[in-house]
Write an enzyme that holds these catalytic residues in place. Structure first.
Site, mmCIF file in Angstrom:
data_model
loop_
_atom_site.group_PDB
_atom_site.id
_atom_site.type_symbol
_atom_site.label_atom_id
_atom_site.label_comp_id
_atom_site.label_asym_id
_atom_site.label_seq_id
_atom_site.Cartn_x
_atom_site.Cartn_y
_atom_site.Cartn_z
ATOM 1 N N LYS A 23 4.783 4.765 -10.121
ATOM 2 C CA LYS A 23 3.467 4.654 -9.472
ATOM 3 C C LYS A 23 2.373 4.438 -10.516
ATOM 4 O O LYS A 23 1.420 3.686 -10.287
ATOM 5 C CB LYS A 23 3.198 5.912 -8.644
ATOM 6 C CG LYS A 23 4.164 6.027 -7.455
ATOM 7 C CD LYS A 23 4.163 7.407 -6.847
ATOM 8 C CE LYS A 23 5.107 7.488 -5.668
ATOM 9 N NZ LYS A 23 5.319 8.868 -5.195
ATOM 10 N N GLY A 55 1.930 7.279 -0.458
ATOM 11 C CA GLY A 55 2.148 7.281 0.997
ATOM 12 C C GLY A 55 0.977 6.786 1.813
ATOM 13 O O GLY A 55 0.589 5.622 1.714
ATOM 14 N N VAL A 76 2.526 3.536 -3.301
ATOM 15 C CA VAL A 76 1.893 4.587 -4.108
ATOM 16 C C VAL A 76 1.152 5.549 -3.195
ATOM 17 O O VAL A 76 0.272 5.145 -2.446
ATOM 18 C CB VAL A 76 0.896 3.996 -5.136
ATOM 19 C CG1 VAL A 76 0.298 5.108 -5.995
ATOM 20 C CG2 VAL A 76 1.583 2.971 -6.020
ATOM 21 N N GLU A 79 0.823 -1.218 0.000
ATOM 22 C CA GLU A 79 0.000 0.000 0.000
ATOM 23 C C GLU A 79 0.856 1.267 0.000
ATOM 24 O O GLU A 79 0.523 2.271 -0.645
ATOM 25 C CB GLU A 79 -0.909 -0.006 1.244
ATOM 26 C CG GLU A 79 -1.854 1.155 1.353
ATOM 27 C CD GLU A 79 -2.886 1.169 0.232
ATOM 28 O OE1 GLU A 79 -3.741 0.294 0.201
ATOM 29 O OE2 GLU A 79 -2.809 2.083 -0.623
ATOM 30 N N GLY A 135 12.933 21.051 2.418
ATOM 31 C CA GLY A 135 13.038 19.596 2.565
ATOM 32 C C GLY A 135 12.038 18.826 1.725
ATOM 33 O O GLY A 135 11.906 17.609 1.871
HETATM 34 N N1 LIG Z 1 10.392 8.562 2.541
HETATM 35 C C1 LIG Z 1 9.136 8.595 2.094
HETATM 36 O O1 LIG Z 1 8.407 9.566 2.287
HETATM 37 C C2 LIG Z 1 8.575 7.414 1.334
HETATM 38 C C3 LIG Z 1 7.244 7.444 0.899
HETATM 39 C C4 LIG Z 1 6.712 6.350 0.232
HETATM 40 C C5 LIG Z 1 7.511 5.253 -0.014
HETATM 41 N N2 LIG Z 1 8.817 5.267 0.389
HETATM 42 C C6 LIG Z 1 9.641 4.095 0.088
HETATM 43 O O2 LIG Z 1 10.078 3.530 1.312
HETATM 44 C C7 LIG Z 1 11.342 2.925 1.133
HETATM 45 C C8 LIG Z 1 12.314 3.483 2.155
HETATM 46 O O3 LIG Z 1 12.414 4.878 2.001
HETATM 47 P P1 LIG Z 1 13.117 5.785 3.122
HETATM 48 O O4 LIG Z 1 12.793 7.194 2.742
HETATM 49 O O5 LIG Z 1 12.776 5.301 4.483
HETATM 50 O O6 LIG Z 1 14.667 5.496 2.820
HETATM 51 P P2 LIG Z 1 15.927 5.843 3.754
HETATM 52 O O7 LIG Z 1 15.569 6.892 4.741
HETATM 53 O O8 LIG Z 1 17.054 6.081 2.839
HETATM 54 O O9 LIG Z 1 16.161 4.484 4.559
HETATM 55 C C9 LIG Z 1 16.708 3.340 3.960
HETATM 56 C C10 LIG Z 1 17.080 2.379 5.064
HETATM 57 O O10 LIG Z 1 17.578 1.200 4.465
HETATM 58 C C11 LIG Z 1 18.827 0.842 5.085
HETATM 59 N N3 LIG Z 1 19.632 0.154 4.102
HETATM 60 C C12 LIG Z 1 20.109 0.613 2.927
HETATM 61 N N4 LIG Z 1 20.793 -0.353 2.285
HETATM 62 C C13 LIG Z 1 20.729 -1.457 3.066
HETATM 63 C C14 LIG Z 1 21.238 -2.762 2.959
HETATM 64 N N5 LIG Z 1 21.935 -3.142 1.904
HETATM 65 N N6 LIG Z 1 20.964 -3.633 3.965
HETATM 66 C C15 LIG Z 1 20.253 -3.260 5.033
HETATM 67 N N7 LIG Z 1 19.739 -2.018 5.187
HETATM 68 C C16 LIG Z 1 19.993 -1.138 4.223
HETATM 69 C C17 LIG Z 1 19.430 2.154 5.532
HETATM 70 O O11 LIG Z 1 20.353 1.904 6.586
HETATM 71 P P3 LIG Z 1 21.082 3.096 7.376
HETATM 72 O O12 LIG Z 1 20.019 3.702 8.238
HETATM 73 O O13 LIG Z 1 22.116 2.438 8.139
HETATM 74 O O14 LIG Z 1 21.570 4.032 6.324
HETATM 75 C C18 LIG Z 1 18.182 2.888 6.000
HETATM 76 O O15 LIG Z 1 17.860 2.553 7.315
HETATM 77 C C19 LIG Z 1 11.727 3.197 -0.339
HETATM 78 O O16 LIG Z 1 11.339 2.116 -1.135
HETATM 79 C C20 LIG Z 1 10.883 4.405 -0.689
HETATM 80 O O17 LIG Z 1 10.613 4.505 -2.079
HETATM 81 C C21 LIG Z 1 9.355 6.311 1.057
#
Ligand SMILES: NC(=O)c1ccc[n+]([C@@H]2O[C@H](COP(=O)([O-])OP(=O)(O)OC[C@H]3O[C@@H](n4cnc5c(N)ncnc54)[C@H](OP(=O)(O)O)[C@@H]3O)[C@@H](O)[C@H]2O)c1
Length: 429
Positions: free
Chosen positions: A206, A135, A133, A130, A188
């Site tokens: 998406k 959030g 796409v 969910e 940001g």
């Molecule tokens: N941010 C949003 O608003 C949002 C909205 C909708 C969907 N998403 C989706 O949610 C997902 C995560 O996004 P995010 O914004 O939370 O990303 P993020 O802040 O960059 O967090 C990524 C996490 O993954 C960990 N990581 C990276 N490579 C790894 C590996 N090889 N093994 C284990 N852990 C690893 C990182 O570790 P470290 O903490 O140690 O760096 C970090 O904790 C993505 O698919 C994104 O498209 C995000």
């Protein structure tokens, strides 16, 4: 209530993962009551183990995500690492080792959803996403389940908050693209490298996911036509205002009028101010769905951010845990219609074209002839002269994109046409 907890492995503890962990802890009692069993955070895989992570016991942290998903006692893997690898391998390994998966990974789902679904089905596990796409906005489940008895014809969405913030800023303040992008970065809303957002890659992923679910067919990222919004100017907004429109970056998924194919595209478009999507401001997302029986539906809310996205992840986690307790799985891939995805040239819509032309008699007739020769019918023309040069704004009736491209190509060859200042599609009418 079952006392033995369901075990959850969290892959990634960044913006989204840290909020998932926080809500799992703070809402533990409510989650247990809603699921019928407690849920326990069994391990958290990250890249940098020494980083301080509030509320997460250090003994749960690991850098070995593969070992975590292979443990054999994990019920649900929550993948919030992002990107294609290692996420893809970790998800398939999780299925192989008896875990269901909740993911927020739009890039991976758009690229390889078909194989992930197949792996889930092969191992009798759930794949829920969910959060991939828009959030927090419930969208996948309404399309996949609530509208499963209806026929969706069109999905029109603002699915990227960064670009909506920038376009909204340009609209309300008269700012140019660069100025609005700078403000989005400072606040940001835009990343240091905004390419994925402003060039429409994020929205295209998406769109692929939404089109596949809405039309029960397979739509891959490569099938989605994509244009970014970096060329949108303050002059385009001024033109849009004169037409009673604004400009949004839209993801548009449509079933062809004859029902035999679908299209999926992402591009900036003018939409009438009276359309519900025109009033979606700032970084908000909204998706407008048109279905045979239901009519028009609008889904609106925060499309990103740690806490809103975690809300969607937690909703999936509850659903998957409930399925597990019932020895059941939720809906798998539904691609039975096997509708082909048509190219952009087949898309039929209206256009707003702005031309710089010589300000002399006969130009208008010449331009009109080119449109007629390509079968593109003109709705309105507005001409404004300035020092021997003039601008000509043509708004067309509905025409295939290929016909419009041919028209523009021919217009560029006219001596009297100095340049094509902008071409924008007009949607939502
Ligand atoms: N941010 C949003 O608003 C949002 C909205 C909708 C969907 N998403 C989706 O949610 C997902 C995560 O996004 P995010 O914004 O939370 O990303 P993020 O802040 O960059 O967090 C990524 C996490 O993954 C960990 N990581 C990276 N490579 C790894 C590996 N090889 N093994 C284990 N852990 C690893 C990182 O570790 P470290 O903490 O140690 O760096 C970090 O904790 C993505 O698919 C994104 O498209 C995000």
């Amino acid at each position: 209530m079952r006392t033995r907890p369901l075990k959850v492995a969290l892959l990634g503890c960044g913006v989204v993962g840290s909020e998932v962990a926080r809500i799992m802890t703070t809402h533990a009692d409510d989650l247990a009551a809603r699921i019928g069993a407690p849920v326990e955070l069994a391990g958290v895989a990250v890249r940098r183990p020494s980083k301080v992570r509030a509320g997460i016991p250090q003994e749960l942290i690991t850098t070995d995500a593969t070992a975590l998903v292979k443990r054999g006692d994990i019920d649900v893997v929550v993948e919030v690492i992002g990107g294609i690898e290692p996420a893809r391998t970790l998800i398939t390994t999780a299925f192989e080792h008896g875990a269901s998966v909740v993911s927020a990974n739009k890039a991976l789902l758009a690229e390889d959803g078909q194989n992930l679904y197949a792996a889930a089905e092969q191992h009798g596990q759930d794949l829920y996403y969910e959060a991939a796409v828009a959030g927090a906005i419930p969208l996948i489940r309404p399309l996949r389940e609530s509208l499963a008895g209806d026929k969706v014809n069109r999905v029109l969405g603002i699915v990227n908050g960064t670009t909506n913030f920038i376009l909204d800023k340009m609209d309300t303040s008269g700012a140019g693209y660069s100025e609005a992008l700078d403000e989005a970065t400072a606040l940001g809303y835009a990343e240091a490298d905004p390419t994925a957002d402003v060039e429409g890659f994020d929205a295209a992923a998406k769109a692929a996911i939404l089109a596949g679910i809405a039309f029960h067919t397979r739509v891959r990222l490569d099938d989605v036509y994509r244009e970014g919004m970096t060329e949108v100017t303050a002059a385009d907004f001024a033109s849009a205002k004169r037409m009673g429109c604004t400009i949004k970056l839209l993801a548009i998924c449509e079933r062809a009028a004859d029902g035999g194919s679908v299209t999926a595209r992402v591009h900036p478009a003018m939409i009438p101010l009276s359309h519900p999507l025109a009033s979606v401001r700032g970084a908000y997302n909204a998706v407008f769905v048109e279905a045979d029986a239901a009519g028009q539906l609008m889904f609106y809310g925060p499309g990103a951010g740690g806490s809103p996205t975690a809300s969607a992840v937690l909703g999936d986690l509850v659903a998957v845990c409930r399925n597990r307790l019932n020895d059941a799985t939720g809906p798998g891939e539904s691609a039975y219609t096997q509708l082909p995805v048509s190219p952009m040239g087949d898309v039929v819509t209206r256009y707003h074209i702005s031309l710089d032309v010589a300000d002399k008699p006969g130009v208008l007739a010449q331009v009109a002839t080119v449109f007629a020769e390509h079968g593109v019918s003109i709705d309105t023309v507005r001409q404004q002269g300035k020092d021997g040069e003039a601008s000509l704004v043509v708004v067309t009736h509905r025409a295939p994109d290929a016909a419009l491209s041919g028209t523009v190509e021919a217009l560029r060859k006219l001596d009297t046409v100095r340049g094509v200042a902008s071409i924008m599609r007009v949607e939502g009418e």
